[in-house]
Write a protein that holds these residues in place. Sequence first.
Motif, mmCIF file in Angstrom:
data_model
loop_
_atom_site.group_PDB
_atom_site.id
_atom_site.type_symbol
_atom_site.label_atom_id
_atom_site.label_comp_id
_atom_site.label_asym_id
_atom_site.label_seq_id
_atom_site.Cartn_x
_atom_site.Cartn_y
_atom_site.Cartn_z
ATOM 1 N N GLN A 78 66.264 -0.045 117.136
ATOM 2 C CA GLN A 78 65.416 0.247 115.979
ATOM 3 C C GLN A 78 64.082 0.799 116.449
ATOM 4 O O GLN A 78 63.429 0.208 117.315
ATOM 5 C CB GLN A 78 65.192 -1.016 115.139
ATOM 6 C CG GLN A 78 64.333 -0.767 113.895
ATOM 7 C CD GLN A 78 64.303 -1.948 112.945
ATOM 8 O OE1 GLN A 78 65.269 -2.705 112.851
ATOM 9 N NE2 GLN A 78 63.204 -2.132 112.225
ATOM 10 N N PRO A 79 63.627 1.932 115.883
ATOM 11 C CA PRO A 79 62.344 2.512 116.301
ATOM 12 C C PRO A 79 61.167 1.629 115.924
ATOM 13 O O PRO A 79 61.237 0.815 115.001
ATOM 14 C CB PRO A 79 62.278 3.836 115.524
ATOM 15 C CG PRO A 79 63.668 4.097 115.053
ATOM 16 C CD PRO A 79 64.300 2.754 114.881
ATOM 17 N N GLY A 80 60.073 1.789 116.643
ATOM 18 C CA GLY A 80 58.840 1.103 116.295
ATOM 19 C C GLY A 80 58.257 1.650 115.007
ATOM 20 O O GLY A 80 58.418 2.828 114.669
ATOM 21 N N ASP A 81 57.554 0.778 114.289
ATOM 22 C CA ASP A 81 56.952 1.178 113.017
ATOM 23 C C ASP A 81 55.733 2.072 113.231
ATOM 24 O O ASP A 81 55.111 2.100 114.298
ATOM 25 C CB ASP A 81 56.517 -0.061 112.234
ATOM 26 C CG ASP A 81 57.675 -0.768 111.564
ATOM 27 O OD1 ASP A 81 58.621 -0.085 111.135
ATOM 28 O OD2 ASP A 81 57.643 -2.009 111.476
ATOM 29 N N SER A 82 55.377 2.769 112.169
ATOM 30 C CA SER A 82 54.149 3.552 112.117
ATOM 31 C C SER A 82 53.370 3.128 110.880
ATOM 32 O O SER A 82 53.878 2.394 110.032
ATOM 33 C CB SER A 82 54.461 5.052 112.080
ATOM 34 O OG SER A 82 55.262 5.366 110.948
ATOM 35 N N GLY A 83 52.120 3.599 110.764
ATOM 36 C CA GLY A 83 51.290 3.239 109.614
ATOM 37 C C GLY A 83 49.823 3.437 109.925
ATOM 38 O O GLY A 83 49.451 4.409 110.604
ATOM 39 N N TRP A 84 48.980 2.488 109.479
ATOM 40 C CA TRP A 84 47.541 2.668 109.603
ATOM 41 C C TRP A 84 46.845 1.329 109.832
ATOM 42 O O TRP A 84 47.301 0.286 109.346
ATOM 43 C CB TRP A 84 46.969 3.296 108.325
ATOM 44 C CG TRP A 84 47.601 4.600 107.998
ATOM 45 C CD1 TRP A 84 47.178 5.850 108.374
ATOM 46 C CD2 TRP A 84 48.795 4.801 107.220
ATOM 47 N NE1 TRP A 84 48.039 6.805 107.896
ATOM 48 C CE2 TRP A 84 49.033 6.201 107.184
ATOM 49 C CE3 TRP A 84 49.690 3.949 106.564
ATOM 50 C CZ2 TRP A 84 50.120 6.746 106.517
ATOM 51 C CZ3 TRP A 84 50.776 4.486 105.905
ATOM 52 C CH2 TRP A 84 50.983 5.873 105.875
ATOM 53 N N LEU A 85 45.749 1.373 110.563
ATOM 54 C CA LEU A 85 44.775 0.286 110.630
ATOM 55 C C LEU A 85 43.481 0.779 110.017
ATOM 56 O O LEU A 85 43.038 1.899 110.302
ATOM 57 C CB LEU A 85 44.510 -0.138 112.079
ATOM 58 C CG LEU A 85 45.632 -0.807 112.863
ATOM 59 C CD1 LEU A 85 45.126 -1.203 114.248
ATOM 60 C CD2 LEU A 85 46.188 -2.012 112.125
ATOM 61 N N ARG A 86 42.876 -0.062 109.183
ATOM 62 C CA ARG A 86 41.599 0.317 108.565
ATOM 63 C C ARG A 86 40.600 -0.821 108.754
ATOM 64 O O ARG A 86 40.969 -1.991 108.694
ATOM 65 C CB ARG A 86 41.784 0.621 107.079
ATOM 66 C CG ARG A 86 42.734 1.786 106.826
ATOM 67 C CD ARG A 86 42.825 2.151 105.338
ATOM 68 N NE ARG A 86 43.709 3.278 105.121
ATOM 69 C CZ ARG A 86 45.007 3.188 104.835
ATOM 70 N NH1 ARG A 86 45.560 1.983 104.696
ATOM 71 N NH2 ARG A 86 45.747 4.265 104.660
ATOM 72 N N TRP A 87 39.362 -0.460 109.004
ATOM 73 C CA TRP A 87 38.280 -1.436 109.158
ATOM 74 C C TRP A 87 37.000 -0.818 108.655
ATOM 75 O O TRP A 87 36.969 0.382 108.328
ATOM 76 C CB TRP A 87 38.154 -1.873 110.623
ATOM 77 C CG TRP A 87 37.808 -0.765 111.590
ATOM 78 C CD1 TRP A 87 36.568 -0.429 112.044
ATOM 79 C CD2 TRP A 87 38.724 0.139 112.230
ATOM 80 N NE1 TRP A 87 36.635 0.628 112.916
ATOM 81 C CE2 TRP A 87 37.956 0.983 113.061
ATOM 82 C CE3 TRP A 87 40.123 0.324 112.183
ATOM 83 C CZ2 TRP A 87 38.521 1.992 113.830
ATOM 84 C CZ3 TRP A 87 40.680 1.341 112.948
ATOM 85 C CH2 TRP A 87 39.894 2.150 113.753
#
Length: 239
Positions: free
Chosen positions: A42-51
């Motif tokens: 299973q591939p690693g996830d992608s997305g976003w970090l916000r601060w």
Amino acid sequence: MKSEPLFRDDAYHRVAPATVAGHDGDGVILDATLFYPTGGGQPGDSGWLRWDGGEMEVANTIKGEGEAVVLVPAEGNPRPELGQPVEQELNWDRRFEHMRVHTALHLLSVVIPLDVTGGQIGAGKGRLDFNMPEAPQDKQALQDELQALIDRDLPVGETWITDAELDANPGLVKTMSVKPPSGAGKVRLVRIGQGDDPVDLQPCGGTHVARTGEIGRIRLGKIEKKGRQNRRVYLHLDD
């Protein structure tokens, strides 16, 4: 260093707070993560970090040392500092397709009850390699059988056994090339169906849908010969 695997507690959790616990090269390690790291096909996830004052696009997720999960930033993206509180958000559409495909592949190993020699999950498609000297005579019949299982809308759950219990029940392991996620004293089994006679029960550390009906329509693609005794069967989500 350990990243609490929130994805294991709830695969449908899309947004969550966390704190930056460390750095690994250019990557970021959170104290608790929604992001599944590459593993088990299973591939690693992608997305976003916000601060406060910043954002990092997560291009990939990989395993770090020990139980750390490393979020790999997209090229040129800033990364939050150590101790920074962040909000993490999954690329949900991509993850959900991984979940649908992964559960469908477990069911594919039911309708083709042969040893699995490899596999790969993608967004909208996947494949399993089988110890299959001869190609199946009727691919449409296999597809129809698989779709019928999916359409039963079976519950998908988990149970845990000890490493010793897994060693005593080698028949639970279908994969010849991927080692079950053991070694920590206990092993997670993914169960499809209810009661004492589930449709499928096998070791797996990946993310899955809660019911097979969420997989939707599937289509079996080409079946390729891969060596003297191996055949590769492709599966596609068809909606």
